[in-house]
Design a protein around this motif. Sequence first.
Motif, mmCIF file in Angstrom:
data_model
loop_
_atom_site.group_PDB
_atom_site.id
_atom_site.type_symbol
_atom_site.label_atom_id
_atom_site.label_comp_id
_atom_site.label_asym_id
_atom_site.label_seq_id
_atom_site.Cartn_x
_atom_site.Cartn_y
_atom_site.Cartn_z
ATOM 1 N N CYS A 1 -2.801 6.082 10.146
ATOM 2 C CA CYS A 1 -1.926 5.626 9.058
ATOM 3 C C CYS A 1 -2.717 5.522 7.763
ATOM 4 O O CYS A 1 -3.097 4.455 7.357
ATOM 5 C CB CYS A 1 -1.276 4.298 9.385
ATOM 6 N N PRO A 2 -2.932 6.587 7.037
ATOM 7 C CA PRO A 2 -2.728 7.974 7.449
ATOM 8 C C PRO A 2 -3.918 8.467 8.261
ATOM 9 O O PRO A 2 -5.005 7.917 8.160
ATOM 10 C CB PRO A 2 -2.643 8.703 6.110
ATOM 11 N N PRO A 3 -3.745 9.549 9.053
ATOM 12 C CA PRO A 3 -4.879 10.096 9.781
ATOM 13 C C PRO A 3 -5.906 10.685 8.816
ATOM 14 O O PRO A 3 -5.545 11.124 7.718
ATOM 15 C CB PRO A 3 -4.265 11.210 10.627
ATOM 16 N N ARG A 4 -7.140 10.675 9.245
ATOM 17 C CA ARG A 4 -8.151 11.365 8.435
ATOM 18 C C ARG A 4 -7.880 12.864 8.473
ATOM 19 O O ARG A 4 -7.278 13.358 9.418
ATOM 20 C CB ARG A 4 -9.543 11.110 9.019
ATOM 21 N N PRO A 5 -8.342 13.598 7.482
ATOM 22 C CA PRO A 5 -8.181 15.056 7.552
ATOM 23 C C PRO A 5 -8.811 15.656 8.803
ATOM 24 O O PRO A 5 -8.289 16.626 9.358
ATOM 25 C CB PRO A 5 -8.892 15.546 6.296
ATOM 26 N N ILE B 1 -14.142 -0.650 2.265
ATOM 27 C CA ILE B 1 -12.826 -1.108 2.708
ATOM 28 C C ILE B 1 -12.503 -0.579 4.097
ATOM 29 O O ILE B 1 -11.864 -1.248 4.900
ATOM 30 C CB ILE B 1 -11.751 -0.673 1.680
ATOM 31 N N GLY B 2 -12.950 0.629 4.382
ATOM 32 C CA GLY B 2 -12.664 1.209 5.692
ATOM 33 C C GLY B 2 -11.412 2.048 5.703
ATOM 34 O O GLY B 2 -10.940 2.444 6.752
ATOM 35 N N ALA B 3 -10.844 2.324 4.526
ATOM 36 C CA ALA B 3 -9.645 3.155 4.479
ATOM 37 C C ALA B 3 -9.784 4.132 3.329
ATOM 38 O O ALA B 3 -10.555 3.904 2.403
ATOM 39 C CB ALA B 3 -8.399 2.307 4.296
ATOM 40 N N ARG B 4 -9.047 5.199 3.428
ATOM 41 C CA ARG B 4 -9.100 6.198 2.368
ATOM 42 C C ARG B 4 -7.926 6.079 1.413
ATOM 43 O O ARG B 4 -8.028 6.420 0.245
ATOM 44 C CB ARG B 4 -9.074 7.599 2.987
ATOM 45 N N LEU B 5 -6.797 5.644 1.914
ATOM 46 C CA LEU B 5 -5.588 5.665 1.091
ATOM 47 C C LEU B 5 -4.884 4.314 1.107
ATOM 48 O O LEU B 5 -4.600 3.737 0.064
ATOM 49 C CB LEU B 5 -4.668 6.761 1.629
ATOM 50 N N THR B 6 -4.565 3.830 2.284
ATOM 51 C CA THR B 6 -3.856 2.550 2.388
ATOM 52 C C THR B 6 -4.898 1.455 2.578
ATOM 53 O O THR B 6 -5.380 1.245 3.669
ATOM 54 C CB THR B 6 -2.892 2.593 3.572
ATOM 55 N N MET B 7 -5.202 0.777 1.470
ATOM 56 C CA MET B 7 -6.395 -0.068 1.433
ATOM 57 C C MET B 7 -6.207 -1.399 2.155
ATOM 58 O O MET B 7 -7.012 -1.783 2.979
ATOM 59 C CB MET B 7 -6.800 -0.329 -0.009
ATOM 60 N N ASN B 8 -5.144 -2.145 1.816
ATOM 61 C CA ASN B 8 -4.903 -3.459 2.410
ATOM 62 C C ASN B 8 -6.123 -4.367 2.201
ATOM 63 O O ASN B 8 -6.612 -4.994 3.128
ATOM 64 C CB ASN B 8 -4.598 -3.307 3.906
ATOM 65 N N ASP C 1 0.831 -1.213 0.000
ATOM 66 C CA ASP C 1 0.000 0.000 0.000
ATOM 67 C C ASP C 1 0.854 1.247 0.000
ATOM 68 O O ASP C 1 0.492 2.264 -0.566
ATOM 69 C CB ASP C 1 -0.849 0.062 1.278
ATOM 70 N N ARG C 2 1.968 1.140 0.697
ATOM 71 C CA ARG C 2 2.767 2.333 0.956
ATOM 72 C C ARG C 2 3.824 2.579 -0.118
ATOM 73 O O ARG C 2 4.655 3.455 0.045
ATOM 74 C CB ARG C 2 3.399 2.216 2.342
ATOM 75 N N MET C 3 3.795 1.798 -1.185
ATOM 76 C CA MET C 3 4.693 2.074 -2.306
ATOM 77 C C MET C 3 4.089 3.110 -3.228
ATOM 78 O O MET C 3 4.486 4.260 -3.243
ATOM 79 C CB MET C 3 4.982 0.788 -3.081
ATOM 80 N N ASP C 4 3.108 2.676 -3.999
ATOM 81 C CA ASP C 4 2.406 3.614 -4.874
ATOM 82 C C ASP C 4 1.037 3.837 -4.249
ATOM 83 O O ASP C 4 0.086 3.146 -4.556
ATOM 84 C CB ASP C 4 2.297 3.020 -6.281
ATOM 85 N N TYR C 5 0.960 4.822 -3.373
ATOM 86 C CA TYR C 5 -0.241 4.945 -2.549
ATOM 87 C C TYR C 5 -1.452 5.391 -3.338
ATOM 88 O O TYR C 5 -2.567 5.271 -2.885
ATOM 89 C CB TYR C 5 0.008 5.891 -1.376
ATOM 90 N N LEU C 6 -1.249 5.927 -4.537
ATOM 91 C CA LEU C 6 -2.408 6.356 -5.313
ATOM 92 C C LEU C 6 -3.043 5.197 -6.066
ATOM 93 O O LEU C 6 -4.150 5.316 -6.557
ATOM 94 C CB LEU C 6 -2.013 7.468 -6.287
ATOM 95 N N SER C 7 -2.317 4.086 -6.225
ATOM 96 C CA SER C 7 -2.976 2.882 -6.764
ATOM 97 C C SER C 7 -2.674 1.710 -5.837
ATOM 98 O O SER C 7 -2.127 0.701 -6.255
ATOM 99 C CB SER C 7 -2.550 2.610 -8.202
#
Lengths: 385, 227
Positions: free
Chosen positions: B144-148, A164-171, A83-89
Motif C-alpha cells: 500500500c502501495p507496493p514497491r516497484p 519514515i519507511g514509506a515512499r508515498l503514503t507517509m503516515n 495520505d491517500r487524498m493528495d498523495y504527492l503531498s
Amino acid sequence: MTAIVRTLDEILIAPAHPGRGATQEYFLNMGPQHPIAHGSLRVILLLDGETIRKVIPVPGYVHRGIEKMCEHLNYRQIIHLTDRMDYLSALMNNWAVARTVEKAAGIEINDRIESIRTIMAELQRIQSHALWWGVLGMDLGAFTAFLYSFRDREIIGEIFEETIGARLTMNYIQPGGVMYDITPDFTAKVKKVLAYMKRMVEEYDTLLSGNVILQERLRGVGILSEKRAVSLGCTGPVLRAAGLAYDLRKVEPYGAYEKAQFDVVVGTTGDCWDRYYVRIEEMRQSIRIIEQLIDDIPAGPTMVTKFNTKIKLPVGRYYNHVETARGVLGVFIYSDGGDKPYRLHFRSPSFNNMWAITKIAPGWRIADMIAIQSSLDLVIPDIDR
Amino acid sequence: MGLVTDRLPGLLEPMPGGSILITSVDAIINWSRANSLWPLAFGTKCCAIEMLMATGAPHQDMARFGAEVARQTPRQADLMVIAGAIVKKMAPRMRLLYEQMAQPRYVIATGSCAISGGPFMYNSYTIVRGADEIVPVDVYVPGCPPRPEAFFWGLLALQKLIKSGESIRHPGIRKKPVLAAMPQGITADEIKQQLRTLLEKENTIDIENEANNRSWAQKVDQWTQKI
C-alpha cells in the motif's frame, strides 16, 4: 436518378441563408480514462470545431467517502486516510489534521518537532513540484522531462524511505509529534541531496523552460486574473501566479517557517507560463528554507504525548489549515466531546483549483486544454476524497 | 555476449551452414506474448505513481521486462494494471475498458485497494471491495502501495503464468490467479540482485556456443538415430 454537379463557386462561396454551412456545437467526453487526467477526472467539453465553448468537470470517479469514514475513526487513525487524498503531498496532509487536533486539544509542540515537520514538508514540496514538472513535459510531448524528474524523485525518496519507511503514503506526522526520530546522518544526507537538487533545478530550467515549443504553448494561454482566482477560491501556485502573494507560510506562519527567510513567488499575468515558472521558483525557495533549518535542529523529544492515549477534543468547531504543494488544505472538525469527530470536512486545494478550468479554458483550442489542465496540477483523489 | 532475454523455448539444431531452432508453436507464441506485454495506462490513485510512472522511469526500468510500452487506449493494450481504488462510479467504465482490450488480455491488481478495498474496506459507501468483482484478475501484488520491485515480482509471476498458459488446442484456458507477495524479510537490494541475475546470468543464451556444444550434438545424433 439525376445528380446535380455543383460548380466551384457554389462550393466555395458561403451560402446565402444562415442554416447551411453554419457550424454546429457538439459535446466531447474527455475521461475518466485519459492520460491528461492523472487519475480519473471526467471533463465534458462543448466544442465548436476545435474551439472550446464550455467545460463541465464531472468529479467523483475516485470518491471513497473519506470524510464519512473519519467519523468512525479516532483522531490518530484519521492520519492514515489523509495520505491517500493528495498523495504527492502526503506529509502536509498529515500535518493539516495534526495541527487542527493539536490546536483544539491544546497540545504544545516543541521546536524539534516543528523543525522536522517543516524540513520534511519542504522536501516533499520539492519532490511534488519536480514530479509535476516532468509530467507537464510529458503531457506536452516532451518525454525527456519525465525521465529527469523521476530520477530526482527517487533521490529525495530515499531520505523518506530511510526516515519514515514509506515512499508515498507517509503516515508520519501525528497529533503530538512525529512517528519516528530522524536518523543520525539525516543532516548530512539532506545537505547532499540539496546540493544535488540545486544543480538539478537549474538543469530543469535550462532543459525545458527555454524551449520554443513549450513557451509557445504556455505563454499567454489560459489567463486567470487575480480577481477571478480569488472568487473561485483558488490557492497555492495557481493563485500566486495570478499575482496575489498569498502564502500561508508567510501570512500566518506555522511550523518553523518563521525562522526561515524566503520569498513568496508571484506571477504577473496568470497564464500557464506563470503557473509553470512559479513552481520552478518555489523549488528554489524550498531549498533555501531547508538550508536555513537543517543545521540547527533543536534537541528534544519527537512525541510530546503518549503514543496510545486517546485524544479527546472539547465540544466545539475547529478549523485550521496548512499550505500544501497545491494550495490551502483546511480541516474543519466538529467535535461532540468524544475521541472521534462528529463531522470532519476537508477544504482541499485541488477541488477549488479544478473549477478554474471552467473559466479559463473557454475560447481556447482543445490542444490548449491539455496545457491548461496540466498547469493547474490537479490530483484527482484530492478532489473526490 | 548472448541475448539478454529469457531462455528461448526450444532446441538449437546444428546444420551445415548455420543452425535452426526447433520448438512448438505454442511455446514460442507464449514466450513472445510473455515478453511483450503492453500495459494500459490506467491509474486511479496513488498506486499509479508507483506502478505506472516510477516503474517506467530510469531508476526501475520496466523496459527490461519488455513491458514499457504504456498505451493510452485499451485497443492497443493487453495488460491492465489496476492501480488504485475502484469505486462504484468507476466500475462500469473499468469493465468497458477491459472488454475493449485486445485478447489475450491479462490483469494485475496492485495494492490493497484493488485487492480488497484496503484501507477503505470498512465504513465506505462507495468502494468496490476488490477489483476481481468486476474483471478477472491474474496476479495480485500486495502493498500500500507496493514497491516497484514488488510490482516486477508480480510481472514475472504473470510471465510464468502466460508461458504455462493457453495453447492452440486449448485456447482461452486460464490459470488460477496467484498472489505474488514477496518473501518476508527480503531487502530491496536482495530483490534487485535476484532480478539482475534472472535477467543477465541465467537467461542468457550464447547462440554460437550452444550450437557448437558437444552435448547438444550428441543429443541430436541420438534423436536422428532413433528415427
